[in-house]
Motif scaffolding. Structure first.
Motif, PDB file in Angstrom:
ATOM      1  N   SER A  87      -6.394  -4.939   7.347  1.00 57.61           N
ATOM      2  CA  SER A  87      -5.988  -6.308   8.068  1.00 57.61           C
ATOM      3  C   SER A  87      -7.028  -7.020   8.562  1.00 57.61           C
ATOM      4  CB  SER A  87      -5.106  -6.108   9.413  1.00 57.61           C
ATOM      5  OG  SER A  87      -5.879  -5.023  10.392  1.00 57.61           O
ATOM      6  N   HIS A  88      -7.108  -8.059   8.805  1.00 57.94           N
ATOM      7  CA  HIS A  88      -8.145  -9.197   9.234  1.00 57.94           C
ATOM      8  C   HIS A  88      -9.431  -9.256   8.234  1.00 57.94           C
ATOM      9  CE1 HIS A  88      -5.966  -9.404  12.865  1.00 57.94           C
ATOM     10  NE2 HIS A  88      -5.986  -8.234  12.913  1.00 57.94           N
ATOM     11  N   GLY A  89      -9.128  -8.987   6.824  1.00 56.93           N
ATOM     12  CA  GLY A  89     -10.184  -8.971   5.817  1.00 56.93           C
ATOM     13  C   GLY A  89     -11.360  -7.805   5.955  1.00 56.93           C
ATOM     14  N   MET A  90     -10.700  -6.638   6.504  1.00 63.99           N
ATOM     15  CA  MET A  90     -11.825  -5.713   6.814  1.00 63.99           C
ATOM     16  C   MET A  90     -11.067  -4.181   6.348  1.00 63.99           C
ATOM     17  SD  MET A  90     -13.248  -6.279  10.626  1.00 63.99           S
ATOM     18  CE  MET A  90     -11.589  -6.722  11.361  1.00 63.99           C
ATOM     19  N   VAL A  91     -12.002  -3.390   6.136  1.00 62.03           N
ATOM     20  CA  VAL A  91     -11.270  -1.996   5.592  1.00 62.03           C
ATOM     21  C   VAL A  91     -11.839  -1.177   6.770  1.00 62.03           C
ATOM     22  CG1 VAL A  91     -11.439   0.066   3.786  1.00 62.03           C
ATOM     23  CG2 VAL A  91     -11.317  -2.453   3.276  1.00 62.03           C
ATOM     24  N   ARG A  92     -10.645  -0.577   7.597  1.00 67.48           N
ATOM     25  CA  ARG A  92     -11.162   0.200   8.706  1.00 67.48           C
ATOM     26  C   ARG A  92     -10.161   1.446   8.583  1.00 67.48           C
ATOM     27  NH1 ARG A  92     -10.471  -3.894  13.544  1.00 67.48           N
ATOM     28  NH2 ARG A  92      -8.763  -4.307  12.404  1.00 67.48           N
ATOM     29  N   THR A  93     -10.411   2.490   9.587  1.00 66.97           N
ATOM     30  CA  THR A  93      -9.501   3.359   9.375  1.00 66.97           C
ATOM     31  C   THR A  93      -8.907   3.453  11.151  1.00 66.97           C
ATOM     32  OG1 THR A  93     -10.902   4.917   8.212  1.00 66.97           O
ATOM     33  CG2 THR A  93      -9.334   6.131   9.570  1.00 66.97           C
ATOM     34  N   GLU A  94      -7.531   3.152  11.144  1.00 60.75           N
ATOM     35  CA  GLU A  94      -6.873   3.320  12.396  1.00 60.75           C
ATOM     36  C   GLU A  94      -6.604   4.536  12.779  1.00 60.75           C
ATOM     37  OE1 GLU A  94      -2.683   1.269  14.061  1.00 60.75           O
ATOM     38  OE2 GLU A  94      -3.045   1.238  12.007  1.00 60.75           O
ATOM     39  N   ILE A  95      -6.589   4.555  14.295  1.00 57.86           N
ATOM     40  CA  ILE A  95      -5.931   6.068  14.810  1.00 57.86           C
ATOM     41  C   ILE A  95      -4.797   5.878  15.447  1.00 57.86           C
ATOM     42  CG2 ILE A  95      -8.289   7.204  14.755  1.00 57.86           C
ATOM     43  CD1 ILE A  95      -8.614   6.196  17.658  1.00 57.86           C
ATOM     44  N   LYS A  96      -4.121   6.610  15.436  1.00 59.61           N
ATOM     45  CA  LYS A  96      -2.466   6.630  16.031  1.00 59.61           C
ATOM     46  C   LYS A  96      -2.347   7.946  16.812  1.00 59.61           C
ATOM     47  CE  LYS A  96      -0.144   3.510  13.050  1.00 59.61           C
ATOM     48  NZ  LYS A  96       0.955   3.286  12.555  1.00 59.61           N
ATOM     49  N   CYS A  97      -1.461   8.109  17.809  1.00 64.51           N
ATOM     50  CA  CYS A  97      -1.107   9.202  18.442  1.00 64.51           C
ATOM     51  C   CYS A  97       0.014   9.826  17.316  1.00 64.51           C
ATOM     52  CB  CYS A  97      -0.335   9.037  19.736  1.00 64.51           C
ATOM     53  SG  CYS A  97       0.451  10.263  20.406  1.00 64.51           S
ATOM     54  N   ALA A  98      -0.507  11.174  17.066  1.00 59.86           N
ATOM     55  CA  ALA A  98       0.558  12.021  16.088  1.00 59.86           C
ATOM     56  C   ALA A  98       2.024  12.130  16.492  1.00 59.86           C
ATOM     57  CB  ALA A  98      -0.308  13.240  15.816  1.00 59.86           C
ATOM     58  N   LYS A  99       1.920  12.242  17.911  1.00 56.00           N
ATOM     59  CA  LYS A  99       3.386  12.438  18.402  1.00 56.00           C
ATOM     60  C   LYS A  99       4.269  11.412  18.399  1.00 56.00           C
ATOM     61  CE  LYS A  99       5.783  14.339  22.292  1.00 56.00           C
ATOM     62  NZ  LYS A  99       5.706  15.268  23.665  1.00 56.00           N
ATOM     63  N   CYS A 100       3.968   9.989  18.750  1.00 56.12           N
ATOM     64  CA  CYS A 100       4.845   8.947  19.031  1.00 56.12           C
ATOM     65  C   CYS A 100       4.297   7.724  18.339  1.00 56.12           C
ATOM     66  CB  CYS A 100       4.854   8.495  20.334  1.00 56.12           C
ATOM     67  SG  CYS A 100       3.459   7.595  21.066  1.00 56.12           S
ATOM     68  N   ASP A 101       3.156   7.765  17.321  1.00 52.35           N
ATOM     69  CA  ASP A 101       2.919   6.712  16.446  1.00 52.35           C
ATOM     70  C   ASP A 101       2.163   5.586  17.231  1.00 52.35           C
ATOM     71  OD1 ASP A 101       2.413   6.160  13.580  1.00 52.35           O
ATOM     72  OD2 ASP A 101       4.110   4.831  13.681  1.00 52.35           O
ATOM     73  N   ALA A 102       1.851   5.716  18.293  1.00 54.26           N
ATOM     74  CA  ALA A 102       1.279   4.460  19.188  1.00 54.26           C
ATOM     75  C   ALA A 102       0.102   4.145  18.594  1.00 54.26           C
ATOM     76  CB  ALA A 102       0.965   5.014  20.678  1.00 54.26           C
ATOM     77  N   HIS A 103      -0.433   2.883  18.401  1.00 56.37           N
ATOM     78  CA  HIS A 103      -1.710   2.407  18.106  1.00 56.37           C
ATOM     79  C   HIS A 103      -2.660   2.762  19.198  1.00 56.37           C
ATOM     80  CE1 HIS A 103      -5.011   0.072  16.303  1.00 56.37           C
ATOM     81  NE2 HIS A 103      -4.753  -0.881  17.499  1.00 56.37           N
ATOM     82  N   LEU A 104      -3.901   3.269  18.686  1.00 56.68           N
ATOM     83  CA  LEU A 104      -4.950   3.773  19.731  1.00 56.68           C
ATOM     84  C   LEU A 104      -6.118   2.959  19.578  1.00 56.68           C
ATOM     85  CD1 LEU A 104      -4.698   7.732  19.603  1.00 56.68           C
ATOM     86  CD2 LEU A 104      -3.464   5.998  21.362  1.00 56.68           C
ATOM     87  N   GLY A 105      -6.495   2.734  18.365  1.00 55.43           N
ATOM     88  CA  GLY A 105      -7.770   1.942  18.021  1.00 55.43           C
ATOM     89  C   GLY A 105      -8.269   2.193  16.513  1.00 55.43           C
ATOM     90  N   HIS A 106      -9.546   2.263  16.414  1.00 55.18           N
ATOM     91  CA  HIS A 106      -9.907   2.699  15.019  1.00 55.18           C
ATOM     92  C   HIS A 106     -11.267   3.666  15.097  1.00 55.18           C
ATOM     93  CE1 HIS A 106      -8.088  -0.941  14.422  1.00 55.18           C
ATOM     94  NE2 HIS A 106      -7.966  -0.730  13.138  1.00 55.18           N
TER      95      HIS A 106
END
Length: 133
Positions: A87-106
């Motif tokens: 997203s936003h014209g960038m390539v990053r690695t998003e991190i999520k909570c493995a249990k509930c899929d909440a977005h945490l950051g990168h």
């Protein structure tokens, strides 16, 4: 998160503040230096704001200068999942909570030893539990 049903969204809206919902359930980002934990120096455990899973320890938190809580390692490799984020014209690695899929950051590869990683996390995705860390 886009696949969540309207009923799922309502459940989370009832549990979370508007900012927590925007960040954790819709993948938003809080502004740098505004989150409640970016400068927290207390000992303890950082948990998912949605499900309470332990994600990060104060023993791996460091001042990255980014304005977001930064950690060089999670408490358990199975607690955090990663997803390609283009997203936003960038390539990053998003991190999520493995249990509930909440977005945490990168996560980035510019962190300190011993891992060389910087888990850059939104405070709005976390609850802090004081203790040993």
């Amino acid at each position: 998160m886009a696949s969540a049903s309207p009923a799922d969204h309502e459940q989370w809206r009832d549990k979370l503040t508007p900012e927590q919902f925007q960040v954790a359930r819709l993948g938003g980002t809080e502004r740098a230096f505004t989150g409640i934990y970016w400068d927290n120096k207390s000992k303890g455990t950082y948990r998912c704001v949605c499900c309470g899973s332990a994600l990060f320890s104060s023993t791996t938190k460091y001042d990255s200068g980014s304005g977001w809580p930064s950690f060089w390692e999670g408490v358990n490799p199975e607690a955090i999942t990663t997803v390609d984020d283009r997203s936003h014209g960038m390539v990053r690695t998003e991190i999520k909570c493995a249990k509930c899929d909440a977005h945490l950051g990168h996560v980035f590869n510019d962190g300190p030893n011993p891992t060389g990683l910087r888990y850059c996390v939104n405070s709005a995705s976390l609850n802090f539990e004081p203790g040993q860390g």
